[in-house]
Scaffold this motif. Sequence first.
Motif, short mmCIF file in Angstrom:
data_model
loop_
_atom_site.label_atom_id
_atom_site.label_comp_id
_atom_site.label_asym_id
_atom_site.label_seq_id
_atom_site.Cartn_x
_atom_site.Cartn_y
_atom_site.Cartn_z
N GLY A 46 0.83 -1.21 0.00
CA GLY A 46 0.00 0.00 0.00
C GLY A 46 0.86 1.26 0.00
O GLY A 46 1.85 1.33 0.72
N LEU A 47 0.46 2.23 -0.82
CA LEU A 47 1.11 3.54 -0.79
C LEU A 47 0.00 4.54 -0.43
O LEU A 47 -0.91 4.78 -1.23
N ILE A 48 0.10 5.05 0.79
CA ILE A 48 -1.03 5.80 1.34
C ILE A 48 -0.59 7.22 1.66
O ILE A 48 0.51 7.43 2.17
N GLY A 49 -1.45 8.17 1.37
CA GLY A 49 -1.13 9.56 1.73
C GLY A 49 -2.26 10.48 1.33
O GLY A 49 -3.12 10.12 0.51
N VAL A 58 4.31 8.91 -8.18
CA VAL A 58 5.18 7.74 -7.95
C VAL A 58 4.72 6.58 -8.83
O VAL A 58 5.53 5.96 -9.54
N GLY A 59 3.43 6.31 -8.84
CA GLY A 59 2.89 5.20 -9.64
C GLY A 59 3.24 5.36 -11.11
O GLY A 59 3.65 4.40 -11.77
N ARG A 60 3.08 6.56 -11.61
CA ARG A 60 3.34 6.79 -13.05
C ARG A 60 4.82 6.77 -13.38
O ARG A 60 5.19 6.44 -14.50
N MET A 61 5.66 7.14 -12.41
CA MET A 61 7.11 7.05 -12.66
C MET A 61 7.54 5.59 -12.79
O MET A 61 8.40 5.26 -13.60
N PHE A 177 2.81 -7.35 -12.59
CA PHE A 177 2.76 -6.30 -11.58
C PHE A 177 1.73 -5.24 -11.98
O PHE A 177 1.73 -4.77 -13.12
N LEU A 178 0.83 -4.91 -11.06
CA LEU A 178 -0.19 -3.90 -11.35
C LEU A 178 -0.09 -2.74 -10.38
O LEU A 178 -0.04 -2.95 -9.17
N VAL A 179 -0.08 -1.53 -10.92
CA VAL A 179 -0.23 -0.33 -10.10
C VAL A 179 -1.73 -0.04 -10.06
O VAL A 179 -2.35 0.17 -11.11
N LEU A 180 -2.31 -0.06 -8.87
CA LEU A 180 -3.74 0.20 -8.71
C LEU A 180 -3.87 1.59 -8.10
O LEU A 180 -3.67 1.76 -6.90
N ASP A 181 -4.13 2.59 -8.93
CA ASP A 181 -4.16 3.96 -8.42
C ASP A 181 -5.58 4.31 -7.98
O ASP A 181 -6.42 4.67 -8.79
N PHE A 212 -0.87 -0.78 -4.33
CA PHE A 212 -2.21 -0.25 -4.13
C PHE A 212 -2.12 1.16 -3.57
O PHE A 212 -1.60 1.37 -2.46
N ILE A 213 -2.58 2.14 -4.35
CA ILE A 213 -2.51 3.53 -3.93
C ILE A 213 -3.87 3.95 -3.37
O ILE A 213 -4.91 3.68 -3.99
#
Length: 277
Positions: A46-49, A58-61, A177-181, A212-213
Motif C-alpha cells: 500500500g502507498l497511502i497519503g 510515484v505510480g506513473r514514474m 505487476f499492477l499499479v492500482l491507483d 495499491f494507492i
Amino acid sequence: MKEDTLIEVQGLQKVYSGKRSLFTPSKKVTAVKDVSFSIRKGETFGLIGESGSGKTTVGRMILRLIEPTNGSIIYNGQSLRDLSNKEMTSLRKEIQIVFQDSGSAFNPRKTIGAQIAHPLKKFGENQDPQFIHQQVLKMLEVVGLRADFFHRYPHELSGGQRQRAGIARALILKPKFLVLDEPVAALDVSVKAQIINLLIDLQKEFQLTYLFIAHNLDLVAYFCNRVAVLSKGEVIETSSTIDLFNNPKHEMTKKLLSSILTLEGDLGEVYKKRSVI
Ligand SMILES: Nc1ncnc2c1ncn2[C@@H]1O[C@H](COP(=O)(O)OP(=O)(O)OP(=O)(O)O)[C@@H](O)[C@H]1O
Ligand SMILES: [Mg+2]
C-alpha cells in the motif's frame, strides 16, 4: 536486491516544471522528494497519503509514463531507467496500471471491447483478429462483465462496471505487476467491496503483485501486506500492516487511521471478517 523482491524504488524524485503555457513563467513543483520502498513478489503493497502527497506521480514514474527527475527503479533486477525504448516496450506487458478515474481512463468514442483489445493489438504476439476477440471476451468474463459489454461505450457503464473494464484492460497482456491507483475511491461502499474482492481473487489466479494507492487506510488492513505512508512527497513510515495499525508512529498515520472508524455498511462487515488485525 533480495531474491523475493519484484520491484525496488530508491530515492525517487520528481520536480515538475510547472510550465502550463508559453506565456506564463515556470514555477517548479517538487511533487516527490525522496521515495524508497521495495515490493516482494506476490504481495500487495500500500502507498497511502493525503491528496497531493505524490502517490499518482510515484505510480506513473514506475510505469515510466512520467520520467523521474532522480532516483532508480529496479524491476526484477533490471534498472528501468537504463532500458532503451525497445526494451521498455517488452517490459510494458508485465507492468500495467488501473487508473484513478475510470471516467477519463477510457476514450468516450470507442467501445469497451476495442479498448480492452488495444494493448493486445499494440504489444501482443498473436495479431489474429479472431484470437484477440476471444481474449477480450475471456477477460470480460474474468472480471465479471457479460459478453454484450464488448459493444458498449464507456458512458453506458456504471462506475463499478467501468472499473472492472479497466481491470480487464490492465490484465489482457497477462502482467506480473499492477499499479492500482485508487481503483475504488470513486465507488459506492458495496461496489468497493466487490472490486476489492475481485482484485484479491485475480491476484491468486494470476499470481499478481500489486502496488495499491489510496488516500486513507480503510481498505488497507483488509487488502495490503505492507504499507508506506507518504506525506508531502516523502515516505514517513513503512511497516507491515499489522504493525502500522497496532503501533502507528507518525501523527499523519494516526490521522489516516482515524478514517477507519467511520467505516459503515457492507465494507465494514467485510473488513471485520477479513481484517488482518
Ligand atoms: N503535470 C503536473 N505539473 C505540475 N504539478 C503537478 C503535475 N501533476 C501533479 N502535480 C502536483 O504534484 C503534487 C502531487 O500530485 P499527485 O497527483 O502525485 O498527488 P496524489 O497523492 O496522487 O493526490 P490525489 O490523492 O489527489 O490523487 C501535487 O501538488 C500536484 O498539484
Ligand atoms: Mg492521485
